[in-house]
Structure formats: C-alpha cells, structure tokens
Design an enzyme around this catalytic site. Structure first.
Site, short mmCIF file in Angstrom:
data_model
loop_
_atom_site.label_atom_id
_atom_site.label_comp_id
_atom_site.label_asym_id
_atom_site.label_seq_id
_atom_site.Cartn_x
_atom_site.Cartn_y
_atom_site.Cartn_z
N GLU A 156 0.85 -1.20 0.00
CA GLU A 156 0.00 0.00 0.00
C GLU A 156 0.88 1.24 0.00
OE1 GLU A 156 -3.93 1.84 2.23
OE2 GLU A 156 -2.69 0.38 3.29
N HIS A 245 -9.51 -0.77 -2.08
CA HIS A 245 -10.40 -0.36 -0.99
C HIS A 245 -10.85 1.08 -1.21
CE1 HIS A 245 -6.38 0.83 0.19
NE2 HIS A 245 -6.74 1.35 1.34
N ASP A 353 -11.01 -2.90 4.33
CA ASP A 353 -10.08 -2.06 5.11
C ASP A 353 -10.11 -2.41 6.59
OD1 ASP A 353 -8.05 -0.21 5.23
OD2 ASP A 353 -9.27 1.54 4.82
#
Length: 429
Positions: A156, A245, A353
């Site tokens: 991420e 997400h 998430d």
C-alpha cells in the site's frame, strides 16, 4: 347484474389484487436470505482486497511477535480479524496489506515493507491449517478447494519501493501481487488523492512503473491516487487495474473515492473497484470533512514523524468533535449498487479495510459479518451468479488477465528506468 353486484365484484377483485401485490412485495425471510448468502460463500471464494492486520500486529508488538495477537483466539475490539471470525464470515481469500506510513521513507520504507511481508509469510506458516500463500488465481482456487484461506500480499503505497525498479521486482519475488501507487502523499512519480497535485498524474517514471508491474503480473492498485493519476494509469496499463479499498464518489464526495467518469473507464479496462467499509468514505458528511481531516493528518505526521499512534490520537480527537452519522450495511450496499450501475456487475468487489479503520458500519463490525452484506444484496434482487462475481470471481478474472498480460510480455527485458536521487553518486570515485 345490478350496479350493487358489479360494485361488489369490483371490490372483491380489488382486494384480491391487493393481496397478490402484498404477497409479491413481502420481504424475503431474513433467515432464508442468510442461509442463501452463506451457501454462496461456500460456492466461491470471498476475496477481500484489503485487511491491515499485519500493521495492527506491529502496533501491538513492535518486534512483530505473532503470539501477541494469537489469531486462533477470538480477539476483542478494536482488533477486527481472527480465525474464528474469518471462518464465520466465509472468507476464502484475503489480500493482507503490508502498508507502512508515508512518514517512513527511503531505505527505511523498503526495510519496513519487507518486515511486513515477513509477517504475512510467518502468519501463514504459523497457521497452516487455516492459511495458504497464494501467488496466482489458480493458487487461490486451490486453497479454497482445500478449505483454506488464500493469503495474498498487497503493498500500500509506492513509497515502499523508494523509486527503485529493482526493489519493485524484489517485492514481487517476495510475494507482493499488487501495489497501490501512492498512499496519502504524493510519491516522486505519482499524485495522491489527498495531497497537493505536483505531477498531474504520472511522470514518465511513473508510467514505467505501471509498465513494469504489467510485465511482472502485479496488479496496479489505484486506491489513494488522484483522479488524474487514475486516468493516467488507465491510459498506460495493459492489464486490469484494481481499487483495493475505495468507494463511490457520487455518493460520498471524498477525494479517496472513485468518480463516475473513472468508473466508466474501469469497465473498458476490465478492472475491479472493491468497496471500502470505512464510514468516512461512505457517509456524505465524510467527504465534506475530508479536506480538514487530511490537512490535519499531514500536520500530525510532520509533527510526530514515525509515531503513528500520535497521529491517530490527534485524528481521533478531530473525529470526536466532528462525529459522522452512522454508516450501515444498507449504505455500503448503496455504494456497491452504484459501482454496479455505472461500471457493471463484472467490475465490483469487496475491500473492507478492516484493522486499518477505527470504526465500521453497523452490522459490518468485523470479518465475521460479510454474509450480512451478501444477504442485503440478495434482498435487493441480486442473482446468485452476480453475487458470486462480487464476492470473488471478478477479482480472480482480473488476476488471470494480469497474469496473461505478463505472459505475453515475458520476452521484454526488466526495466532499467530510474529517478536520480541525492544519495546516488553521479561519477565513479
């Protein structure tokens, strides 16, 4: 027949019609919907695009001791993930996020990302009866058939590769199968949704990163990036993208969410938007607060470098004084329905998430609750086949297409594109 008799017949007929309409409109039995939902979870792997448990572990245990949060036990809030609840939720595949904060930069970001990848590998090894590492779509299906939860790895934030193609390739070799191009701040080659635009999309190096990800077979994740970066990546990529997400900007005008014009491009690209459960990205008021909240986050990160707890504490103080209306399963389903309406049913999925958020919608508090969302979609008239696509088949299809693109690029040499850095010598000494 007399007028009175005709009137009586008409009244009886009207009552019968109303009765039929009433029967047709009667809500489906909740227990039957839940049973149907759980059966669908057994039929195909439910694949969640984003779970932050590896960082939750690091916060609990800086040395990343897996015994600090024993997943075999039913962990209590704020932890949202454990094996009993994963099983109750019918989870078949999970992308574990190996996120590191943007305040960790340079070589430290690379090292910390490798440590987080190591957490996932050790977690899979510690619980082999439950988890199985998955590197391909076929791996996911094999794990699901074996009754295990396919464990995939997602990076991420492009800061994790420190502007290095070699590091990108090494992360792929360690198992990373997607990379979000930015987190909350711009990288040197891509703009984030929650930072001041600098590049207005991707730089030439950023385009080379996307191309190299295609060559490797690593999914390009566009959650967190600006709309300009979304559009640039969609223009450059040869493979489907994902939003691991993110939610629908038409419902909640938050810079992290996906605008309709991008959703339409996702259709043509073959990508998948995996809807986020965070109330700030669901409730319209969350979008209105976003500018203030992200400005505060940057201030806190600058004031407390490397101290994520201090950052979260400051942001939580803001949230206490700016409470959002509660999010619900129905609101999550509204976002799912919107993505389906604009992009199509082949382009929507789940990106909860969990354990990266501090609050969740009522009824979707943790990983055990996915069947409730499935039941909500069924109550709205979704067919079993469309629900299966949403649960995981869309993601598997995108993965297979990315793998096929990589196979077609196998004769291309690895990229040697690079960005100059202050630490790189310009001449040999």
């Amino acid at each position: 027949m007399s007028d009175h008799a005709v009137s009586s017949v008409v009244c009886v007929a009207a009552v019968m019609v109303l009765a039929v309409v009433s029967i047709g409109a009667r809500p489906a039995d909740p227990d039957a919907l839940m049973a149907r939902a759980k059966a669908l979870h057994k039929a195909v792997p439910l694949i969640d695009g984003h779970n932050d448990f590896p960082w939750a572990l690091r916060e609990k245990s800086p040395e990343r001791n897996l015994d600090a949060l024993d997943l075999r036990t039913h962990l209590q809030p704020p932890i949202m993930t454990d094996i009993p609840r994963l099983r109750a939720g019918g989870v078949g595949g999970q992308f574990w996020s190996v996120w590191v904060p943007v305040t960790i930069a340079g070589d430290a970001a690379v090292r910390t990302t490798r440590e987080q990848i190591d957490v996932v590998h050790r977690m899979v090894a510690k619980y082999p009866e439950t988890f199985q590492l998955a590197l391909t779509a076929d791996d996911v299906e094999r794990a699901f058939t074996a009754g295990k939860i396919a464990s995939l790895i997602g990076m991420e934030g492009g800061h994790s590769i420190n502007n290095s193609m070699a590091t990108l390739r090494q992360m792929y070799a360690l198992g990373a199968r997607y990379m979000t191009l930015t987190h909350t701040r711009n990288t040197d080659w891509a703009d984030a949704a929650t930072d001041t635009p600098v590049h207005h999309g991707l730089t030439p190096f950023g385009e080379a990163v996307v191309h190299e990800m295609n060559r490797l077979g690593m999914l390009v994740d566009l959650s967190h990036v600006s709309p300009e970066t979304m559009a640039a990546a969609l223009r450059v990529t040869k493979a489907p993208v994902i939003f691991s997400h993110s939610s629908a900007r038409a419902i909640c005008d938050h810079p992290r969410n996906v605008p309709d014009d991008i959703l339409r491009q996702v259709t043509a690209n073959g990508g998948v938007v995996m809807v986020n459960f965070y109330p700030n990205f669901l409730v319209p008021e969350g979008g209105r607060q976003a500018t203030e909240l992200y400005a505060l986050q940057r201030q806190l990160e600058d004031a407390h470098p490397g101290d994520q707890k201090a950052v979260e504490a400051g942001m939580n103080e803001y949230r206490k004084s700016h409470p959002l209306p509660k999010a619900t399963i129905k609101l999550v389903a509204d976002h799912v329905d919107h993505v389906r309406q604009v992009a199509g049913v082949d382009h929507v999925g789940i990106g909860s998430d969990f354990d990266g958020i501090d609050i969740a919608p009522d009824g979707l508090e943790d990983v055990s609750k996915y069947p409730a969302l499935t039941a909500e979609l069924l109550s709205r008239g979704w067919s079993d086949e469309d629900v299966k696509k949403f649960l995981g088949l869309n993601v598997l299809r995108a993965m297979r297409q990315a793998e096929a693109v990589a196979a077609g690029m196998k004769d291309e040499p690895p990229s040697v594109a690079m960005l100059p850095t202050a630490t790189e010598p310009t001449t040999k000494k």
